[in-house]
Scaffold this motif. Structure first.
Motif, PDB file in Angstrom:
ATOM      1  N   LYS A 224       0.810  -1.215   0.000  1.00  0.00           N
ATOM      2  CA  LYS A 224       0.000   0.000   0.000  1.00  0.00           C
ATOM      3  C   LYS A 224       0.849   1.273   0.000  1.00  0.00           C
ATOM      4  N   LYS A 225       2.078   1.172   0.514  1.00  0.00           N
ATOM      5  CA  LYS A 225       2.907   2.371   0.642  1.00  0.00           C
ATOM      6  C   LYS A 225       4.276   2.227  -0.020  1.00  0.00           C
ATOM      7  N   SER A 226       4.984   1.128   0.254  1.00  0.00           N
ATOM      8  CA  SER A 226       6.362   1.057  -0.207  1.00  0.00           C
ATOM      9  C   SER A 226       6.787  -0.360  -0.565  1.00  0.00           C
ATOM     10  N   ILE A 227       7.729  -0.448  -1.508  1.00  0.00           N
ATOM     11  CA  ILE A 227       8.355  -1.708  -1.906  1.00  0.00           C
ATOM     12  C   ILE A 227       9.850  -1.440  -2.049  1.00  0.00           C
ATOM     13  N   LEU A 228      10.658  -2.109  -1.255  1.00  0.00           N
ATOM     14  CA  LEU A 228      12.116  -1.981  -1.336  1.00  0.00           C
ATOM     15  C   LEU A 228      12.699  -3.300  -1.812  1.00  0.00           C
ATOM     16  N   ILE A 229      13.567  -3.245  -2.813  1.00  0.00           N
ATOM     17  CA  ILE A 229      14.161  -4.456  -3.386  1.00  0.00           C
ATOM     18  C   ILE A 229      15.671  -4.264  -3.513  1.00  0.00           C
ATOM     19  N   GLN A 230      16.425  -5.238  -3.053  1.00  0.00           N
ATOM     20  CA  GLN A 230      17.852  -5.323  -3.336  1.00  0.00           C
ATOM     21  C   GLN A 230      18.108  -6.630  -4.072  1.00  0.00           C
ATOM     22  N   THR A 231      18.775  -6.541  -5.209  1.00  0.00           N
ATOM     23  CA  THR A 231      19.065  -7.734  -5.998  1.00  0.00           C
ATOM     24  C   THR A 231      20.268  -7.461  -6.894  1.00  0.00           C
ATOM     25  N   PRO A 232      21.172  -8.426  -7.036  1.00  0.00           N
ATOM     26  CA  PRO A 232      22.325  -8.210  -7.924  1.00  0.00           C
ATOM     27  C   PRO A 232      21.950  -8.318  -9.399  1.00  0.00           C
ATOM     28  N   TYR A 233      20.871  -9.038  -9.678  1.00  0.00           N
ATOM     29  CA  TYR A 233      20.412  -9.218 -11.055  1.00  0.00           C
ATOM     30  C   TYR A 233      18.922  -8.905 -11.102  1.00  0.00           C
ATOM     31  N   PHE A 234      18.527  -8.113 -12.076  1.00  0.00           N
ATOM     32  CA  PHE A 234      17.117  -7.752 -12.195  1.00  0.00           C
ATOM     33  C   PHE A 234      16.658  -8.067 -13.615  1.00  0.00           C
ATOM     34  N   ILE A 235      16.177  -9.309 -13.796  1.00  0.00           N
ATOM     35  CA  ILE A 235      15.665  -9.750 -15.101  1.00  0.00           C
ATOM     36  C   ILE A 235      14.293 -10.375 -14.851  1.00  0.00           C
ATOM     37  N   PRO A 236      13.296  -9.555 -14.567  1.00  0.00           N
ATOM     38  CA  PRO A 236      11.970 -10.072 -14.224  1.00  0.00           C
ATOM     39  C   PRO A 236      11.245 -10.596 -15.451  1.00  0.00           C
ATOM     40  N   ASP A 237      10.358 -11.549 -15.229  1.00  0.00           N
ATOM     41  CA  ASP A 237       9.469 -11.935 -16.316  1.00  0.00           C
ATOM     42  C   ASP A 237       8.320 -10.929 -16.362  1.00  0.00           C
ATOM     43  N   ALA A 238       7.383 -11.153 -17.283  1.00  0.00           N
ATOM     44  CA  ALA A 238       6.301 -10.180 -17.493  1.00  0.00           C
ATOM     45  C   ALA A 238       5.459  -9.980 -16.239  1.00  0.00           C
ATOM     46  N   SER A 239       5.240 -11.048 -15.464  1.00  0.00           N
ATOM     47  CA  SER A 239       4.365 -10.943 -14.292  1.00  0.00           C
ATOM     48  C   SER A 239       4.973 -10.049 -13.213  1.00  0.00           C
ATOM     49  N   ILE A 240       6.248 -10.234 -12.914  1.00  0.00           N
ATOM     50  CA  ILE A 240       6.919  -9.395 -11.915  1.00  0.00           C
ATOM     51  C   ILE A 240       7.029  -7.958 -12.414  1.00  0.00           C
ATOM     52  N   LEU A 241       7.412  -7.806 -13.679  1.00  0.00           N
ATOM     53  CA  LEU A 241       7.575  -6.462 -14.233  1.00  0.00           C
ATOM     54  C   LEU A 241       6.252  -5.700 -14.222  1.00  0.00           C
ATOM     55  N   ASP A 242       5.175  -6.365 -14.613  1.00  0.00           N
ATOM     56  CA  ASP A 242       3.860  -5.710 -14.602  1.00  0.00           C
ATOM     57  C   ASP A 242       3.426  -5.346 -13.188  1.00  0.00           C
ATOM     58  N   ALA A 243       3.688  -6.249 -12.229  1.00  0.00           N
ATOM     59  CA  ALA A 243       3.301  -5.973 -10.845  1.00  0.00           C
ATOM     60  C   ALA A 243       4.031  -4.740 -10.311  1.00  0.00           C
ATOM     61  N   LEU A 244       5.318  -4.636 -10.588  1.00  0.00           N
ATOM     62  CA  LEU A 244       6.089  -3.481 -10.132  1.00  0.00           C
ATOM     63  C   LEU A 244       5.684  -2.214 -10.881  1.00  0.00           C
ATOM     64  N   ARG A 245       5.439  -2.348 -12.174  1.00  0.00           N
ATOM     65  CA  ARG A 245       5.024  -1.183 -12.960  1.00  0.00           C
ATOM     66  C   ARG A 245       3.689  -0.637 -12.449  1.00  0.00           C
ATOM     67  N   ILE A 246       2.736  -1.528 -12.203  1.00  0.00           N
ATOM     68  CA  ILE A 246       1.423  -1.111 -11.702  1.00  0.00           C
ATOM     69  C   ILE A 246       1.558  -0.471 -10.330  1.00  0.00           C
ATOM     70  N   ALA A 247       2.410  -1.045  -9.486  1.00  0.00           N
ATOM     71  CA  ALA A 247       2.621  -0.470  -8.147  1.00  0.00           C
ATOM     72  C   ALA A 247       3.152   0.953  -8.258  1.00  0.00           C
ATOM     73  N   ALA A 248       4.148   1.149  -9.111  1.00  0.00           N
ATOM     74  CA  ALA A 248       4.721   2.488  -9.276  1.00  0.00           C
ATOM     75  C   ALA A 248       3.696   3.467  -9.833  1.00  0.00           C
ATOM     76  N   LEU A 249       2.934   3.027 -10.812  1.00  0.00           N
ATOM     77  CA  LEU A 249       1.912   3.885 -11.404  1.00  0.00           C
ATOM     78  C   LEU A 249       0.782   4.196 -10.418  1.00  0.00           C
ATOM     79  N   SER A 250       0.636   3.351  -9.391  1.00  0.00           N
ATOM     80  CA  SER A 250      -0.410   3.559  -8.380  1.00  0.00           C
ATOM     81  C   SER A 250       0.040   4.486  -7.261  1.00  0.00           C
ATOM     82  N   GLY A 251       1.261   4.984  -7.364  1.00  0.00           N
ATOM     83  CA  GLY A 251       1.749   5.911  -6.352  1.00  0.00           C
ATOM     84  C   GLY A 251       2.511   5.253  -5.220  1.00  0.00           C
TER      85      GLY A 251
END
Length: 482
Positions: A330-357
């Motif tokens: 509802k407010k924040s998502i923090l991620i640490q990762t050495p490699y960031f190669i998400p599939d469509a489902s993860i990428l869409d989830a993060l994109r929607i979260a960012a677009l939702s504020g």
């Protein structure tokens, strides 16, 4: 000329049938299917060899079986917890566990990830601190030491650890070491000779059946686990080697995240080790003994689920847990990762979260560990920058942590990166924790790392040279099979 014509025709026909197998028999993810077809037809003969080595599918094979699993009552506990959760009657000790009841149910029903609520956690972000504590716990071991690492180096750190384990074996403590052949390819089993002579046992996950050729090299056991006397468990990102103490000039300081757990979650870690060990061993199978699952009361209050995934499973359990956490934020998502190669489902989830504020923040290294993976990472980072996510480049060495925290009330730490390999090809393990104070400690870790990081803005990203864009495009095209 006739010979060359026949050869070219034969290769074309072979590629045609291989492409058919990829499409109709393997039933892969479409992106991976297209990537393999591209490789098969662009580099015909080499592509065929690469597919034989890296393109196998394990999802229909059952690799792990332990009949004694029933003797510790886990099946019954899973059934009871499932029924109580479905009826909303399972007592949950923290407010955060109540918030994430549906995530708990998901991991329980799909992955048999039993919820334990009496745990205590120590968080390590520095290799020296982690190994100092691990060495102390090993010295105090009374009955058994179970150790599993993806990378086990034959360097000063590796030798010190083997020497200590040899001492414990001579004292009568049961010592078992399991390492992955691909990750630990620079070490030989003879490096453990004195430990084995003292009574210790060493096994290799997916060893080569033919010298220098391993047709299962693509499936790596990326887990890092230690269990001591069935009472203390370690899980996280650190492997065994000098580089994890910051002694590698290429990477410099090594920033990782590792957990030391006490409580009944250790039993779940023990089960995972036993399953992996018995799969790798033909001579030293572990059978049920109460000493591996001691009944001890612990005063900890942190609810934890130990979630595992691997290429032998139809579902991508850790990835599903990540998606559930992201979509619940509802407010924040923090991620640490050495490699960031998400599939469509993860990428869409993060994109929607960012677009939702929602405040989406991602931290990645400033240097490549694997070149193609690094450029593929940067291509996906650009998509999230475009929708308002914040990206930080860690400049104090190499950040290898695998961590996600949402709303300061739930967190996951373990071995799984945010990439296709971790979700589909590697054997991984993560601890999902539903506890505010623990989540806040991990947020503090992230914020401290921000002090030695620089923010990458979308404007800066757009100014990258054409050659970098070309590298990103090629790497992204191959990302489903990296």
């Amino acid at each position: 000329m006739n010979f060359i014509t026949i050869l070219v025709t034969s290769i074309f026909i072979l590629n045609f049938f291989m492409a058919g197998a990829v499409i109709f028999l393997e039933r892969r993810d479409p992106s991976a299917t297209w990537a393999w077809i591209l490789v098969l037809f662009l580099i015909p003969l080499v592509g065929f060899i690469l597919y034989l080595i890296f393109g196998q599918n394990l999802t229909k094979k059952r690799l792990f079986f332990w009949e004694d699993y029933k003797k510790i009552g886990v099946n019954q506990l899973i059934e009871e917890q499932t029924n109580l959760l479905a009826q909303n009657k399972l007592p949950l000790r923290t407010r955060e566990a109540e918030i994430h009841r549906d995530l708990i149910y998901l991991s329980l029903t799909s992955n048999n990830a039993l919820l334990t609520q009496d745990n205590e956690i120590d968080i390590f972000t520095d290799g020296r601190d982690k190994f100092n504590r691990l060495f102390h716990d090993i010295r105090e071991a009374k009955d058994h030491i179970h150790m599993q690492y993806y990378i086990f180096r034959d360097d000063e750190m590796g030798k010190k650890l083997i020497d200590l384990l040899t001492e414990k074996a001579k004292q009568g403590v049961t010592v078992r070491i399991l390492y992955d052949e691909m990750g630990s390819r620079r070490i030989r089993k003879r490096s453990f000779n004195k430990l084995i002579k003292a009574g210790g046992m060493v096994e290799v996950f997916f060893p080569s059946k033919i010298p220098f050729i391993n047709l299962r090299v693509n499936f790596r056991n990326h887990r890092k686990l230690v269990i001591i006397d069935g009472k203390i468990g370690y899980v996280g990102g650190f492997n065994v080697g000098d580089e994890y103490l910051g002694l590698n000039k290429k990477f410099g300081y090594w920033r990782d995240t590792h957990l030391r757990i006490q409580g009944n979650a250790v039993h779940a870690i023990q089960i995972r080790f036993i399953l992996d060990w018995n799969q790798a061993s033909n001579r030293h199978d572990i059978y049920y003994e109460e000493k591996y699952f001691p009944k001890t009361f612990h005063s900890g209050k942190i609810p934890i689920q130990i979630v595992t995934s691997g290429p032998d499973s139809e579902a991508e359990h850790i990835k599903n847990g990540y998606i559930k956490m992201i979509t619940s934020a509802k407010k924040s998502i923090l991620i640490q990762t050495p490699y960031f190669i998400p599939d469509a489902s993860i990428l869409d989830a993060l994109r929607i979260a960012a677009l939702s504020g929602i405040d989406v923040q991602i931290m990645i290294p400033n240097k490549p560990d694997h070149m193609f993976v690094y450029w593929a990472t940067m291509s996906y980072i650009g998509e999230l920058l475009k929708v308002g996510a914040k990206v930080f480049i860690y400049d104090n060495g190499f950040v290898h942590a695998k961590m996600i925290v949402v709303d300061k009330n739930a967190a996951s730490v373990g071995t799984a990166n945010i990439d296709v390999r971790s979700f589909r090809l590697n054997f991984e393990v993560n601890a999902f924790m539903y506890d505010g104070p623990t989540a806040e400690k991990l947020v503090e870790v992230f914020e401290k790392d921000m002090e030695v990081s620089r923010e990458l803005t979308y404007e800066q990203y757009l100014q990258r040279p054409i050659i970098i864009r070309f590298k990103e495009s090629i790497s992204r095209l191959l990302s489903p099979i990296l």
